[in-house]
Design a protein around this motif. Sequence first.
Motif, PDB file in Angstrom:
ATOM      1  N   HIS A   1       0.858  -1.184   0.000  1.00  0.00           N
ATOM      2  CA  HIS A   1       0.000   0.000   0.000  1.00  0.00           C
ATOM      3  C   HIS A   1       0.890   1.228   0.000  1.00  0.00           C
ATOM      4  O   HIS A   1       1.646   1.470   0.942  1.00  0.00           O
ATOM      5  CB  HIS A   1      -0.908   0.018   1.235  1.00  0.00           C
ATOM      6  N   GLU A   2       0.826   1.987  -1.115  1.00  0.00           N
ATOM      7  CA  GLU A   2       1.643   3.194  -1.277  1.00  0.00           C
ATOM      8  C   GLU A   2       3.109   2.905  -0.984  1.00  0.00           C
ATOM      9  O   GLU A   2       3.793   3.668  -0.291  1.00  0.00           O
ATOM     10  CB  GLU A   2       1.109   4.319  -0.395  1.00  0.00           C
ATOM     11  N   GLY A   3       3.574   1.773  -1.516  1.00  0.00           N
ATOM     12  CA  GLY A   3       4.970   1.401  -1.376  1.00  0.00           C
ATOM     13  C   GLY A   3       5.330   0.712  -0.076  1.00  0.00           C
ATOM     14  O   GLY A   3       6.483   0.296   0.103  1.00  0.00           O
ATOM     15  N   ILE A   4       4.377   0.587   0.838  1.00  0.00           N
ATOM     16  CA  ILE A   4       4.646  -0.059   2.122  1.00  0.00           C
ATOM     17  C   ILE A   4       4.342  -1.547   1.996  1.00  0.00           C
ATOM     18  O   ILE A   4       3.222  -1.929   1.632  1.00  0.00           O
ATOM     19  CB  ILE A   4       3.799   0.557   3.242  1.00  0.00           C
ATOM     20  N   PRO A   5       5.306  -2.430   2.283  1.00  0.00           N
ATOM     21  CA  PRO A   5       5.069  -3.871   2.134  1.00  0.00           C
ATOM     22  C   PRO A   5       4.006  -4.376   3.100  1.00  0.00           C
ATOM     23  O   PRO A   5       3.821  -3.840   4.198  1.00  0.00           O
ATOM     24  CB  PRO A   5       6.440  -4.494   2.457  1.00  0.00           C
ATOM     25  N   GLY A   6       3.319  -5.423   2.695  1.00  0.00           N
ATOM     26  CA  GLY A   6       2.320  -6.048   3.548  1.00  0.00           C
ATOM     27  C   GLY A   6       2.914  -7.160   4.393  1.00  0.00           C
ATOM     28  O   GLY A   6       4.085  -7.529   4.254  1.00  0.00           O
ATOM     29  N   LEU A   7       2.084  -7.697   5.263  1.00  0.00           N
ATOM     30  CA  LEU A   7       2.488  -8.815   6.099  1.00  0.00           C
ATOM     31  C   LEU A   7       1.254  -9.540   6.612  1.00  0.00           C
ATOM     32  O   LEU A   7       0.135  -9.044   6.477  1.00  0.00           O
ATOM     33  CB  LEU A   7       3.342  -8.357   7.281  1.00  0.00           C
ATOM     34  N   GLY A   8       1.485 -10.695   7.209  1.00  0.00           N
ATOM     35  CA  GLY A   8       0.402 -11.470   7.779  1.00  0.00           C
ATOM     36  C   GLY A   8       0.941 -12.415   8.832  1.00  0.00           C
ATOM     37  O   GLY A   8       2.124 -12.342   9.212  1.00  0.00           O
ATOM     38  N   TYR A   9       0.097 -13.321   9.283  1.00  0.00           N
ATOM     39  CA  TYR A   9       0.472 -14.261  10.334  1.00  0.00           C
ATOM     40  C   TYR A   9      -0.054 -15.648   9.989  1.00  0.00           C
ATOM     41  O   TYR A   9      -1.143 -15.781   9.432  1.00  0.00           O
ATOM     42  CB  TYR A   9      -0.071 -13.798  11.697  1.00  0.00           C
TER      43      TYR A   9
ATOM     44  N   GLY B   1       4.550 -33.005  15.658  1.00  0.00           N
ATOM     45  CA  GLY B   1       4.131 -31.976  16.599  1.00  0.00           C
ATOM     46  C   GLY B   1       4.433 -30.566  16.121  1.00  0.00           C
ATOM     47  O   GLY B   1       4.835 -29.701  16.912  1.00  0.00           O
ATOM     48  N   THR B   2       4.244 -30.290  14.839  1.00  0.00           N
ATOM     49  CA  THR B   2       4.547 -28.979  14.268  1.00  0.00           C
ATOM     50  C   THR B   2       3.805 -27.875  15.006  1.00  0.00           C
ATOM     51  O   THR B   2       2.595 -27.960  15.218  1.00  0.00           O
ATOM     52  CB  THR B   2       4.180 -28.956  12.771  1.00  0.00           C
ATOM     53  N   ASP B   3       4.547 -26.819  15.373  1.00  0.00           N
ATOM     54  CA  ASP B   3       4.001 -25.717  16.170  1.00  0.00           C
ATOM     55  C   ASP B   3       4.607 -24.420  15.653  1.00  0.00           C
ATOM     56  O   ASP B   3       5.801 -24.181  15.816  1.00  0.00           O
ATOM     57  CB  ASP B   3       4.343 -25.924  17.649  1.00  0.00           C
ATOM     58  N   VAL B   4       3.788 -23.600  14.967  1.00  0.00           N
ATOM     59  CA  VAL B   4       4.274 -22.376  14.327  1.00  0.00           C
ATOM     60  C   VAL B   4       3.331 -21.220  14.648  1.00  0.00           C
ATOM     61  O   VAL B   4       2.112 -21.371  14.541  1.00  0.00           O
ATOM     62  CB  VAL B   4       4.353 -22.535  12.787  1.00  0.00           C
ATOM     63  N   LEU B   5       3.884 -20.095  15.034  1.00  0.00           N
ATOM     64  CA  LEU B   5       3.174 -18.820  15.033  1.00  0.00           C
ATOM     65  C   LEU B   5       4.141 -17.825  14.441  1.00  0.00           C
ATOM     66  O   LEU B   5       5.079 -17.381  15.107  1.00  0.00           O
ATOM     67  CB  LEU B   5       2.726 -18.393  16.420  1.00  0.00           C
ATOM     68  N   ALA B   6       3.966 -17.496  13.162  1.00  0.00           N
ATOM     69  CA  ALA B   6       4.966 -16.743  12.420  1.00  0.00           C
ATOM     70  C   ALA B   6       4.377 -15.487  11.794  1.00  0.00           C
ATOM     71  O   ALA B   6       3.259 -15.508  11.279  1.00  0.00           O
ATOM     72  CB  ALA B   6       5.576 -17.612  11.326  1.00  0.00           C
ATOM     73  N   GLU B   7       5.144 -14.400  11.841  1.00  0.00           N
ATOM     74  CA  GLU B   7       4.852 -13.225  11.026  1.00  0.00           C
ATOM     75  C   GLU B   7       5.450 -13.489   9.657  1.00  0.00           C
ATOM     76  O   GLU B   7       6.657 -13.738   9.542  1.00  0.00           O
ATOM     77  CB  GLU B   7       5.477 -11.980  11.645  1.00  0.00           C
ATOM     78  N   VAL B   8       4.620 -13.473   8.614  1.00  0.00           N
ATOM     79  CA  VAL B   8       5.073 -13.829   7.275  1.00  0.00           C
ATOM     80  C   VAL B   8       5.008 -12.609   6.360  1.00  0.00           C
ATOM     81  O   VAL B   8       4.112 -11.778   6.466  1.00  0.00           O
ATOM     82  CB  VAL B   8       4.246 -14.999   6.695  1.00  0.00           C
ATOM     83  N   ARG B   9       5.982 -12.544   5.456  1.00  0.00           N
ATOM     84  CA  ARG B   9       6.121 -11.430   4.517  1.00  0.00           C
ATOM     85  C   ARG B   9       6.392 -11.969   3.128  1.00  0.00           C
ATOM     86  O   ARG B   9       6.460 -13.185   2.923  1.00  0.00           O
ATOM     87  CB  ARG B   9       7.242 -10.496   4.983  1.00  0.00           C
ATOM     88  N   ASP B  10       6.554 -11.061   2.159  1.00  0.00           N
ATOM     89  CA  ASP B  10       6.799 -11.462   0.769  1.00  0.00           C
ATOM     90  C   ASP B  10       7.920 -12.489   0.670  1.00  0.00           C
ATOM     91  O   ASP B  10       9.029 -12.264   1.176  1.00  0.00           O
ATOM     92  CB  ASP B  10       7.195 -10.241  -0.069  1.00  0.00           C
TER      93      ASP B  10
ATOM     94  N   SER C   1      -4.659 -18.302   8.614  1.00  0.00           N
ATOM     95  CA  SER C   1      -3.725 -17.456   7.889  1.00  0.00           C
ATOM     96  C   SER C   1      -4.351 -16.069   7.888  1.00  0.00           C
ATOM     97  O   SER C   1      -5.434 -15.880   7.335  1.00  0.00           O
ATOM     98  CB  SER C   1      -3.533 -17.953   6.457  1.00  0.00           C
ATOM     99  N   MET C   2      -3.687 -15.100   8.507  1.00  0.00           N
ATOM    100  CA  MET C   2      -4.298 -13.798   8.784  1.00  0.00           C
ATOM    101  C   MET C   2      -3.630 -12.703   7.952  1.00  0.00           C
ATOM    102  O   MET C   2      -2.411 -12.542   7.991  1.00  0.00           O
ATOM    103  CB  MET C   2      -4.158 -13.469  10.270  1.00  0.00           C
ATOM    104  N   ALA C   3      -4.434 -11.961   7.209  1.00  0.00           N
ATOM    105  CA  ALA C   3      -3.944 -10.826   6.432  1.00  0.00           C
ATOM    106  C   ALA C   3      -4.182  -9.544   7.227  1.00  0.00           C
ATOM    107  O   ALA C   3      -5.307  -9.305   7.667  1.00  0.00           O
ATOM    108  CB  ALA C   3      -4.660 -10.747   5.087  1.00  0.00           C
ATOM    109  N   VAL C   4      -3.146  -8.727   7.412  1.00  0.00           N
ATOM    110  CA  VAL C   4      -3.357  -7.490   8.157  1.00  0.00           C
ATOM    111  C   VAL C   4      -4.241  -6.555   7.333  1.00  0.00           C
ATOM    112  O   VAL C   4      -4.259  -6.610   6.096  1.00  0.00           O
ATOM    113  CB  VAL C   4      -2.021  -6.791   8.504  1.00  0.00           C
ATOM    114  N   PRO C   5      -5.014  -5.677   7.970  1.00  0.00           N
ATOM    115  CA  PRO C   5      -5.858  -4.740   7.229  1.00  0.00           C
ATOM    116  C   PRO C   5      -5.029  -3.895   6.258  1.00  0.00           C
ATOM    117  O   PRO C   5      -3.908  -3.482   6.558  1.00  0.00           O
ATOM    118  CB  PRO C   5      -6.477  -3.879   8.335  1.00  0.00           C
ATOM    119  N   GLY C   6      -5.600  -3.661   5.083  1.00  0.00           N
ATOM    120  CA  GLY C   6      -4.956  -2.814   4.084  1.00  0.00           C
ATOM    121  C   GLY C   6      -4.032  -3.526   3.134  1.00  0.00           C
ATOM    122  O   GLY C   6      -3.526  -2.904   2.184  1.00  0.00           O
ATOM    123  N   HIS C   7      -3.788  -4.820   3.344  1.00  0.00           N
ATOM    124  CA  HIS C   7      -2.861  -5.567   2.496  1.00  0.00           C
ATOM    125  C   HIS C   7      -3.448  -6.936   2.173  1.00  0.00           C
ATOM    126  O   HIS C   7      -3.589  -7.780   3.065  1.00  0.00           O
ATOM    127  CB  HIS C   7      -1.509  -5.748   3.195  1.00  0.00           C
ATOM    128  N   HIS C   8      -3.802  -7.156   0.914  1.00  0.00           N
ATOM    129  CA  HIS C   8      -4.256  -8.480   0.510  1.00  0.00           C
ATOM    130  C   HIS C   8      -3.103  -9.480   0.630  1.00  0.00           C
ATOM    131  O   HIS C   8      -1.933  -9.147   0.399  1.00  0.00           O
ATOM    132  CB  HIS C   8      -4.760  -8.476  -0.929  1.00  0.00           C
TER     133      HIS C   8
END
Length: 294
Positions: A196-204, A215-224, A238-245
């Motif tokens: 968004h306006e050059g700002i990269p997105g992220l999710g979880y 026993g896989t156990d992950v809580l990760a902030e994910v990016r491009d 899988s969670m998309a932060v507001p403003g970034h598909h």
Amino acid sequence: MTTTHHLPAGTTGTGVHAVDISPASAGWAHSSLRVLELPPGGRHTFATGDSEWIVLPLAGGCTVVVDDETFPLTGRAGVFEGVTDFAYVPRDAEVAVASHDGGRFALTGARCERRLPARHVPASSVPVELRGTGSCSRQVNNFGAAGVLDCDRLIAVEVITPGGNWSSFPPHKHDEHRPGEESELEEIYYFEFAPHEGIPGLGYQRVSPSGHGSGTDVLAEVRDGDVVLIPDGWHGPSMAVPGHHMYYLNVMAGPDPDRAWLIRDHPDHAWIRATWPEQPVDPRLPLYTAPARS
């Protein structure tokens, strides 16, 4: 072999591959993913070995040559811009991928037994599905889904989650062979985000132990360009932060005799499906549809 299930961008690349996940590096038996980056005029050759592959344009177009056949792929500007055509290439083949203008191309792979014909699949043949409603709304491009594309082992789909929404919800798993109820499938998630306006997105991304497997156990902030490996466990949301598909590419394969995507919902959260008919689908979806068949 990896020692973590969250692989940040830049940590798995080799040579022309921004991402290079093999069964050996993942520590499992079936699923692979490479992301090939070609400059203008670039060309890359590879042997398919014991795996079948799909060459899927993420950004840009290319030409795929295999078994004396040439498949021009129109591709797309990016994963948020449209459905793409793609090429299926069989095991035991030599493949060349070339791009006049350059681009980024996913190579989704799975070890297999049968050698099926190479082929080009147009974008118009890709089913686009809207799954869930309300804040669980997402779009699924079922280009390599079981029942859509004839493969031996490989299953692959694209998921687009509008900013602020949750997908892969309710959490589900496919780490046991339960005939007619659940498949045993290794899974790779590869992520991209709309800026968004050059700002990269992220999710979880969340993966929690199911009591089966490692026993896989992950809580990760994910990016491009990030990858999450899921050999077992409840995966989602899988969670998309507001403003970034959010976009993710799912690659799956496993040992079951039938090629099928059969899942079991987490018993604590399965009830959410019953609420979906009461809510509208997110009006931002579909982000795009497949072109009409000519």
